[in-house]
Design an enzyme around this catalytic site. Sequence first.
Site, mmCIF file in Angstrom:
data_model
loop_
_atom_site.group_PDB
_atom_site.id
_atom_site.type_symbol
_atom_site.label_atom_id
_atom_site.label_comp_id
_atom_site.label_asym_id
_atom_site.label_seq_id
_atom_site.Cartn_x
_atom_site.Cartn_y
_atom_site.Cartn_z
ATOM 1 C CB CYS A 80 3.856 4.250 3.616
ATOM 2 S SG CYS A 80 2.340 3.804 4.099
ATOM 3 C CB THR A 128 -8.805 1.847 2.722
ATOM 4 O OG1 THR A 128 -7.359 0.951 3.095
ATOM 5 C CG2 THR A 128 -8.774 3.003 3.478
ATOM 6 C CG ASP A 140 -5.468 -0.473 12.128
ATOM 7 O OD1 ASP A 140 -4.500 -1.127 12.189
ATOM 8 O OD2 ASP A 140 -4.943 0.872 12.196
ATOM 9 N NE ARG A 142 -1.752 0.020 11.551
ATOM 10 C CZ ARG A 142 -1.784 1.375 11.208
ATOM 11 N NH1 ARG A 142 -0.637 1.587 10.693
ATOM 12 N NH2 ARG A 142 -2.780 2.094 11.093
#
Length: 218
Positions: A80, A128, A140, A142
């Site tokens: 990131c 992950t 996820d 988001r």
Amino acid sequence: MTESDGVFDVDTRTSGVERVVNVRLATKHGDFHAIGYRDLVRGDEQIALVYGDVGGEEALTRLHSECLTGDAFGSRHCECGDQLSAALKAIVAEGRGVLVYLRGHEGRGIGLLAKLQAMKLQSEGLDTVEANLALGLPADARDYKVAADVLHDLEVRSVRLLSNNPQKRDALLRHGVRVSEQVPLLMTPHKENLPYLLTKRDRMDHYLPHLEAVIQRT
């Protein structure tokens, strides 16, 4: 809501953001306008870094999910921090573009403490995706509507999207932002983040073709 030319046309769009401030921000990459927004749905404070005149078509755009460990501390568990710097450099080199820094996206939306718990599980052998699911959380979580709302406020009609993640492209299309091109943002992997990147490629459909050469050398 109808779809034409790969993008949804939204006839009645309600913005979920309020523009609060616009101020010049000098960075090591260049001078940006830092435009601050309030997310009217979640209450988060959001920021867009704007370089040049981005209104209209094909603005080089990065939707960057908040990552304290990578962006601030330089963690090698992810890519990131490297992507954040590379995106800002690319926008300056382009001469115009915008980086929407998405707060509330820590750990793909699960939050900082849960992300650290997931990292611990990864150190014990889970990938992950498995780690998030083991915590009872989504792989996820988001949502990118706030990013689309920011782009609409900036009068950005279409973007060249700096991302390896097809979900970001799909989300912008759903929320009325055209994506004329998806521009890969490929970082040199480290031994610490290679398993993480392979999981993103193999289980989350991220475009990471450069990993094959790394695997062959190991």
